[in-house]
Design a protein around this motif. Structure first.
Motif, PDB file in Angstrom:
ATOM      1  N   LEU A  92      -6.793  11.625  -8.356  1.00 34.78           N
ATOM      2  CA  LEU A  92      -7.751  11.343  -6.933  1.00 34.78           C
ATOM      3  C   LEU A  92      -7.668  12.468  -5.847  1.00 34.78           C
ATOM      4  O   LEU A  92      -8.133  12.442  -4.797  1.00 34.78           O
ATOM      5  CB  LEU A  92      -6.874  10.017  -6.289  1.00 34.78           C
ATOM      6  N   GLY A  93      -7.314  13.718  -6.359  1.00 40.61           N
ATOM      7  CA  GLY A  93      -7.200  14.807  -5.573  1.00 40.61           C
ATOM      8  C   GLY A  93      -6.204  15.332  -4.710  1.00 40.61           C
ATOM      9  O   GLY A  93      -5.222  14.251  -4.612  1.00 40.61           O
ATOM     10  N   PRO A  94      -6.110  16.529  -4.207  1.00 38.44           N
ATOM     11  CA  PRO A  94      -4.824  16.782  -3.482  1.00 38.44           C
ATOM     12  C   PRO A  94      -4.933  16.050  -2.107  1.00 38.44           C
ATOM     13  O   PRO A  94      -5.829  15.764  -1.746  1.00 38.44           O
ATOM     14  CB  PRO A  94      -5.354  18.246  -3.111  1.00 38.44           C
ATOM     15  N   PHE A  95      -3.655  15.465  -2.005  1.00 41.67           N
ATOM     16  CA  PHE A  95      -3.597  14.574  -0.791  1.00 41.67           C
ATOM     17  C   PHE A  95      -3.851  15.326   0.631  1.00 41.67           C
ATOM     18  O   PHE A  95      -3.972  14.330   1.518  1.00 41.67           O
ATOM     19  CB  PHE A  95      -2.094  13.907  -0.758  1.00 41.67           C
ATOM     20  N   ILE A  96      -3.886  16.482   0.469  1.00 42.80           N
ATOM     21  CA  ILE A  96      -4.113  17.209   1.873  1.00 42.80           C
ATOM     22  C   ILE A  96      -5.677  17.389   1.951  1.00 42.80           C
ATOM     23  O   ILE A  96      -5.998  17.785   3.094  1.00 42.80           O
ATOM     24  CB  ILE A  96      -3.274  18.566   2.003  1.00 42.80           C
ATOM     25  N   LEU A  97      -6.356  16.973   1.022  1.00 45.05           N
ATOM     26  CA  LEU A  97      -7.981  17.355   1.221  1.00 45.05           C
ATOM     27  C   LEU A  97      -8.601  16.117   1.771  1.00 45.05           C
ATOM     28  O   LEU A  97      -8.816  15.288   1.117  1.00 45.05           O
ATOM     29  CB  LEU A  97      -8.478  17.683  -0.120  1.00 45.05           C
ATOM     30  N   PHE A  98      -8.903  16.140   2.982  1.00 42.37           N
ATOM     31  CA  PHE A  98      -9.654  15.195   3.774  1.00 42.37           C
ATOM     32  C   PHE A  98     -11.080  15.622   3.755  1.00 42.37           C
ATOM     33  O   PHE A  98     -11.516  16.331   4.627  1.00 42.37           O
ATOM     34  CB  PHE A  98      -8.962  15.030   5.144  1.00 42.37           C
ATOM     35  N   SER A 115       3.341   5.292   4.933  1.00 39.78           N
ATOM     36  CA  SER A 115       2.400   6.498   5.249  1.00 39.78           C
ATOM     37  C   SER A 115       1.048   6.099   5.388  1.00 39.78           C
ATOM     38  O   SER A 115       1.013   5.175   6.181  1.00 39.78           O
ATOM     39  CB  SER A 115       2.672   7.553   3.999  1.00 39.78           C
ATOM     40  N   VAL A 116       0.142   6.825   4.700  1.00 42.59           N
ATOM     41  CA  VAL A 116      -1.341   6.391   4.955  1.00 42.59           C
ATOM     42  C   VAL A 116      -1.545   4.965   4.550  1.00 42.59           C
ATOM     43  O   VAL A 116      -2.379   4.124   5.042  1.00 42.59           O
ATOM     44  CB  VAL A 116      -2.432   6.984   4.016  1.00 42.59           C
ATOM     45  N   GLY A 117      -0.367   4.437   3.640  1.00 44.20           N
ATOM     46  CA  GLY A 117      -0.636   2.917   3.464  1.00 44.20           C
ATOM     47  C   GLY A 117      -0.237   1.941   4.526  1.00 44.20           C
ATOM     48  O   GLY A 117      -0.953   1.015   4.853  1.00 44.20           O
ATOM     49  N   ASN A 124     -13.511   8.331  -4.065  1.00 45.06           N
ATOM     50  CA  ASN A 124     -12.309   7.225  -4.263  1.00 45.06           C
ATOM     51  C   ASN A 124     -12.335   6.045  -3.733  1.00 45.06           C
ATOM     52  O   ASN A 124     -11.624   4.969  -4.411  1.00 45.06           O
ATOM     53  CB  ASN A 124     -10.887   8.060  -3.438  1.00 45.06           C
ATOM     54  N   ILE A 125     -13.128   5.933  -2.705  1.00 44.53           N
ATOM     55  CA  ILE A 125     -13.410   4.302  -2.274  1.00 44.53           C
ATOM     56  C   ILE A 125     -14.014   3.746  -3.554  1.00 44.53           C
ATOM     57  O   ILE A 125     -13.673   2.549  -3.845  1.00 44.53           O
ATOM     58  CB  ILE A 125     -14.331   4.197  -1.189  1.00 44.53           C
ATOM     59  N   LEU A 180       0.917  -1.134  -0.040  1.00 43.39           N
ATOM     60  CA  LEU A 180      -0.022   0.019  -0.056  1.00 43.39           C
ATOM     61  C   LEU A 180       0.847   1.364  -0.086  1.00 43.39           C
ATOM     62  O   LEU A 180       1.784   1.466   1.013  1.00 43.39           O
ATOM     63  CB  LEU A 180      -0.861  -0.076   1.274  1.00 43.39           C
ATOM     64  N   ALA A 181       0.496   2.010  -0.943  1.00 43.39           N
ATOM     65  CA  ALA A 181       1.490   3.387  -1.227  1.00 43.39           C
ATOM     66  C   ALA A 181       0.981   4.360  -0.098  1.00 43.39           C
ATOM     67  O   ALA A 181      -0.172   4.468   0.396  1.00 43.39           O
ATOM     68  CB  ALA A 181       1.485   3.729  -2.658  1.00 43.39           C
ATOM     69  N   GLY A 182       1.830   5.409   0.170  1.00 41.85           N
ATOM     70  CA  GLY A 182       1.537   6.606   0.735  1.00 41.85           C
ATOM     71  C   GLY A 182       0.722   7.688  -0.136  1.00 41.85           C
ATOM     72  O   GLY A 182       0.922   7.470  -1.477  1.00 41.85           O
ATOM     73  N   GLY A 183       0.063   8.434   0.327  1.00 42.18           N
ATOM     74  CA  GLY A 183      -0.703   9.290  -0.407  1.00 42.18           C
ATOM     75  C   GLY A 183      -1.831  10.209   0.224  1.00 42.18           C
ATOM     76  O   GLY A 183      -2.647  10.760  -0.161  1.00 42.18           O
ATOM     77  N   GLY A 184      -1.723  10.343   1.559  1.00 47.13           N
ATOM     78  CA  GLY A 184      -2.546  11.146   2.550  1.00 47.13           C
ATOM     79  C   GLY A 184      -4.030  10.883   2.249  1.00 47.13           C
ATOM     80  O   GLY A 184      -4.324   9.675   2.420  1.00 47.13           O
ATOM     81  N   SER A 185      -4.876  11.802   1.922  1.00 43.93           N
ATOM     82  CA  SER A 185      -6.256  11.595   1.742  1.00 43.93           C
ATOM     83  C   SER A 185      -6.740  10.320   0.366  1.00 43.93           C
ATOM     84  O   SER A 185      -7.697  10.097   0.710  1.00 43.93           O
ATOM     85  CB  SER A 185      -6.881  12.909   1.508  1.00 43.93           C
ATOM     86  N   ARG A 186      -5.628  10.366  -0.199  1.00 42.12           N
ATOM     87  CA  ARG A 186      -5.844   9.350  -1.398  1.00 42.12           C
ATOM     88  C   ARG A 186      -6.063   7.891  -0.920  1.00 42.12           C
ATOM     89  O   ARG A 186      -6.353   6.879  -1.639  1.00 42.12           O
ATOM     90  CB  ARG A 186      -4.979   9.603  -2.353  1.00 42.12           C
TER      91      ARG A 186
END
Length: 453
Positions: free
Chosen positions: A237-243, A50-52, A251-252, A19-25
């Motif tokens: 998938l959008g900005p990784f900081i946009l939760f 990271s998020v992964g 994205n799900i 699983l990759a990192g990518g914040g909110s993605r």
């Protein structure tokens, strides 16, 4: 016609989910997990950055419902403090989000992610995590030496799983550095944002890798291609900081559909269709294409053949970018690609499984709206380069509608647009979509046979 097929092989081989990192993605990975559960595809190892790493811990615990609940309802305030309210985010363009985020980060020296830490501590059950039969490892990076630290489940000190999850997710300088036992750590993406080789170290023989296409280093895995399946989105998938829960739910859905496509249950790249519906649509449109080209050749043989050849070459180039060799490209895939360009241009929803009946009707409805409202004559434009330059000032719907009108000239004996070839290189996707619209329009009309004598 397999648009893409996963390479899950020997059921006895150790399989890793990477699983990759990518914040909110990271919401995308929960959609992948949902699909893998439905497909009955298990995994023995999870590695993440990271998020992964965070999502991976929940997967090791088997907490699917908790992960889905978290991501479907997430807000920026669940992750960080004093950075952009939800009202701000809903009214901002992506460039403005980044501008404001960077300003706040510089002012504060990194976001305070205490809310994220509280959320992780509430969800992580360290005993259940350690007792799980699924092995696990994460990657983080020491600061300021930038020395990587890869830790398996057994190597993480007791009581500190949450701390190292946060260390792997410390996306410096956006997030503050994580300190553990006097050492400082930053995001694992500084070493390997998609830790496939880490999975191999744990004994993985097959890998399913979920790439969020975010910032960070990705190292080539030392594994045969037929043992590696990569899942990634063809959408931004959008900005990784946009939760934001609306982005997360989108994205799900994309993660779920992409996984079903990779393993052959659905067809498509940007959209999702059932195999039988895709074949039926292609069969119908192929007949119309043959009669359409036959009629056009009767009007202007040399030009139509040249245009067809040029357009076909541009289509093959797209398949090359999709890693599909020319010899494996099918007629059905070509129609599917043309349809997807039309769907993207005319804003069809990519988060649902589409039927071609609904998909085609939506595309035509939006197209007819543009036809009604736009002036497509372009009279007074003096040259082809000028037309191309001016078209680039319009949106893609307008460009597609203009090219559609140009294509119709091919079916008139007294006028063949000699300039159409130049648009193949300038607007390949829009021209393919225009041809797809031409076939849809002719499908809805009774065919008028030309006079043969």
């Amino acid at each position: 016609m397999m648009v893409a097929e996963g390479k899950v092989g020997d059921s006895m081989a150790k399989r890793a989910l990477v699983l990759a990192g990518g914040g909110s993605r990271g919401a995308y990975q929960i959609g992948v997990w949902k699909a893998l559960r439905e497909l009955g595809i298990d995994f023995d190892i999870v590695t993440g950055s990271s998020v992964g790493a965070l999502n991976g811990a929940l997967m090791v615990q088997g907490d699917f419902d908790a992960a889905m609940q978290l991501w479907e309802n997430i807000t920026t305030q669940d992750v960080m403090t004093d950075i952009l309210t939800e009202d701000d985010l809903s009214s901002m363009k992506e460039a403005d989000i980044w501008r404001n985020f960077v300003h706040d980060v510089l002012e504060q020296g990194g976001c305070d992610i205490t809310p994220l830490e509280n959320k992780i501590r509430s969800l992580l059950d360290e005993k259940r995590f350690r007792d799980s039969a699924i092995d696990y490892a994460l990657v983080t990076v020491e600061y300021p030496s930038l020395k990587p630290l890869e830790l398996s489940k057994s190597q993480i000190p007791e009581g500190q799983v949450c701390d190292y999850l946060l260390a792997s997710s410390a996306c410096f300088p956006a997030f503050k550095i994580k300190e553990i036992n006097g050492s400082k750590y930053i995001d694992g993406g500084y070493h390997d944002n998609l830790p496939m080789n880490l999975a191999l170290k744990l004994g993985a023989e097959e890998i399913i890798a979920v790439d969020l296409q975010s910032m960070g280093i990705i190292r080539k895995p030392k594994i045969d291609e037929d043992k590696l399946t990569v899942i990634r989105s063809h959408w931004n998938l959008g900005p990784f900081i946009l939760f934001d829960k609306s982005y997360a739910r989108r994205n799900i859905a994309l993660g779920y559909l992409d996984t079903m496509k990779v393993f052959g249950r659905l067809y498509g790249w940007k959209f999702a269709f059932t195999p039988s519906d895709s074949k039926h649509n292609a069969q119908q449109l192929l007949t119309i294409l043959i009669t359409t080209l036959t009629e056009a050749r009767m009007n202007n043989l040399r030009f139509v053949n040249t245009l067809e050849s040029s357009l076909y070459r541009s289509i093959l180039k797209e398949f090359e970018n999709l890693d599909i060799p020319e010899k494996q490209v099918t007629i059905g895939q070509i129609f599917l690609l043309m349809a997807e360009h039309a769907g993207e241009i005319f804003c069809v929803d990519p988060t649902e499984i589409q039927t071609f009946d609904r998909f085609n009707r939506t595309v035509l409805r939006e197209f007819h709206e543009v036809q009604r409202e736009a002036d497509l004559s372009l009279q007074g434009w003096s040259s082809i380069p000028k037309i191309i330059e001016e078209l680039k000032e319009h949106d893609r719907m307008y460009i597609c509608a203009y090219l559609y009108e140009q294509l119709q000239l091919l079916f008139r004996k007294d006028s063949a647009p000699k300039n159409l070839l130049l648009f193949v290189s300038a607007f390949p996707e829009e021209l393919q979509a225009a041809l797809y619209l031409t076939l849809l329009e002719r499908q809805s009309q009774p065919y008028q046979w030309p006079e043969l004598f």
